[in-house]
Design a protein around this motif. Structure first.
Motif, short mmCIF file in Angstrom:
data_model
loop_
_atom_site.label_atom_id
_atom_site.label_comp_id
_atom_site.label_asym_id
_atom_site.label_seq_id
_atom_site.Cartn_x
_atom_site.Cartn_y
_atom_site.Cartn_z
N UNK A 132 -8.83 -0.51 -14.31
CA UNK A 132 -8.04 -1.72 -14.48
C UNK A 132 -6.68 -1.62 -15.33
N UNK A 133 -6.92 -0.47 -16.16
CA UNK A 133 -5.83 -0.40 -17.18
C UNK A 133 -4.54 0.27 -16.54
N UNK A 134 -5.02 1.13 -15.47
CA UNK A 134 -4.06 1.82 -14.51
C UNK A 134 -3.21 0.96 -13.83
N UNK A 135 -4.19 -0.33 -13.45
CA UNK A 135 -3.57 -1.11 -12.39
C UNK A 135 -2.55 -2.29 -13.23
N UNK B 127 -0.35 -1.10 -15.30
CA UNK B 127 0.87 -0.25 -15.48
C UNK B 127 1.39 -0.06 -14.23
N UNK B 128 2.72 -0.45 -13.78
CA UNK B 128 3.24 -0.53 -12.55
C UNK B 128 3.52 0.83 -12.18
N UNK B 129 3.85 1.75 -13.06
CA UNK B 129 4.06 3.10 -12.85
C UNK B 129 3.00 3.94 -12.44
N UNK B 130 1.92 3.71 -12.88
CA UNK B 130 0.43 4.49 -12.64
C UNK B 130 -0.38 3.76 -11.32
N UNK B 131 -0.24 2.53 -11.10
CA UNK B 131 -0.84 1.91 -9.95
C UNK B 131 -0.35 2.50 -8.69
N UNK B 132 -1.41 2.29 -7.98
CA UNK B 132 -1.25 2.90 -6.60
C UNK B 132 -1.79 2.29 -5.45
N UNK B 133 -1.81 2.70 -4.27
CA UNK B 133 -2.41 2.01 -2.91
C UNK B 133 -4.01 2.20 -3.39
N UNK B 134 -4.50 3.33 -3.94
CA UNK B 134 -5.94 3.58 -4.06
C UNK B 134 -6.56 2.46 -5.08
N UNK B 135 -5.70 2.32 -5.99
CA UNK B 135 -6.22 1.15 -7.16
C UNK B 135 -6.21 -0.03 -6.40
N UNK B 136 -5.16 -0.46 -5.64
CA UNK B 136 -5.24 -1.82 -4.96
C UNK B 136 -6.59 -2.09 -4.03
N UNK B 137 -7.13 -0.97 -3.22
CA UNK B 137 -7.91 -1.14 -2.58
C UNK B 137 -9.23 -1.14 -3.32
N UNK C 191 4.33 -5.52 -1.78
CA UNK C 191 4.52 -6.18 -3.04
C UNK C 191 3.70 -5.61 -3.97
N UNK C 192 2.70 -4.65 -3.68
CA UNK C 192 1.88 -3.98 -4.57
C UNK C 192 0.87 -5.00 -5.48
N UNK C 193 0.25 -5.60 -4.77
CA UNK C 193 -0.67 -6.68 -5.35
C UNK C 193 -1.61 -6.99 -4.24
N UNK C 194 -2.90 -7.57 -4.64
CA UNK C 194 -4.07 -8.07 -4.16
C UNK C 194 -3.94 -9.45 -3.85
N UNK C 195 -3.85 -9.96 -2.71
CA UNK C 195 -3.73 -11.25 -2.26
C UNK C 195 -5.01 -12.06 -1.88
N UNK C 196 -5.18 -13.20 -2.44
CA UNK C 196 -6.35 -14.02 -2.20
C UNK C 196 -6.01 -15.14 -1.20
N UNK C 197 -6.53 -15.05 -0.08
CA UNK C 197 -6.21 -16.27 0.79
C UNK C 197 -7.65 -17.14 0.78
N UNK C 198 -7.31 -18.61 1.02
CA UNK C 198 -8.35 -19.61 0.98
C UNK C 198 -7.91 -20.87 1.47
#
Length: 124
Positions: free
Chosen positions: A28-31, A33-43, A94-101
Motif C-alpha cells: 500500500x505504501x508502494x501504491x 507513490x506514483x513513481x513506484x506503483x506498477x500494474x502488479x500493485x494495481x492488480x 489511468x493507473x488506478x483501480x475503478x469501482x463500478x456499482x
C-alpha cells in the motif's frame, strides 16, 4: 464512519497496522507513490477491493458540499446517495483501480453533475 485523524497517514492508524501484514502495508505504501506503483500493485489492490465487494462490505455515499464548497465525512452530514460496489477493475491507462456499482437509493436533494468538469473541459 468519521475519522478525526483524516489528515494523518491512514496506513499509520492503529487498527490498520494491527490487522494488515507488513507485506500488505509495504504494498500500500508502494501504491501511494506514483513513481513506484506498477500494474502488479494495481492488480493486488483490485483483488483486495473485490474481496470487500464480494463480502458486501464496500459501499460509498455521496455527501453534499458544505458552505465552503468542500466535501468531507462529517457525521452530521446526511448522504445524498448510496452506492453499492458491484465490480472492481484495473484501469492501467489511468493507473488506478475503478469501482463500478449501482445507486441503491437517493435522498434529497437530487444528484446533479452541475459544476463537475469532464476530461474534455480540462483539455481546453
Amino acid at each position: 464512519m468519521h475519522n478525526d485523524d483524516a489528515e494523518t497517514d491512514a496506513l499509520e492508524a492503529t487498527q490498520v497496522k494491527k490487522h494488515l501484514s507488513p507485506e500488505l502495508l509495504a504494498l500500500l505504501r508502494k501504491a501511494q507513490d506514483e513513481e513506484t506503483a506498477d500494474a502488479s500493485t494495481l492488480e493486488i489492490v483490485a483483488a483486495i477491493a473485490r474481496a470487500f465487494t464480494d463480502s458486501g462490505l464496500l459501499e460509498f455515499v455521496y455527501l453534499p458540499e458544505d458552505e465552503d464548497d468542500e466535501r468531507h465525512a462529517d457525521p452530521d452530514d446526511e448522504p445524498v446517495a448510496w452506492f453499492a460496489v458491484e465490480q472492481v477493475e484495473v484501469d492501467a491507462e489511468r493507473g488506478s483501480v475503478i469501482l463500478f456499482g449501482d445507486v441503491t437509493h437517493v435522498l434529497n436533494p437530487p444528484i446533479t453533475l452541475e459544476g463537475i468538469e469532464d476530461d474534455e473541459d480540462e483539455d481546453r
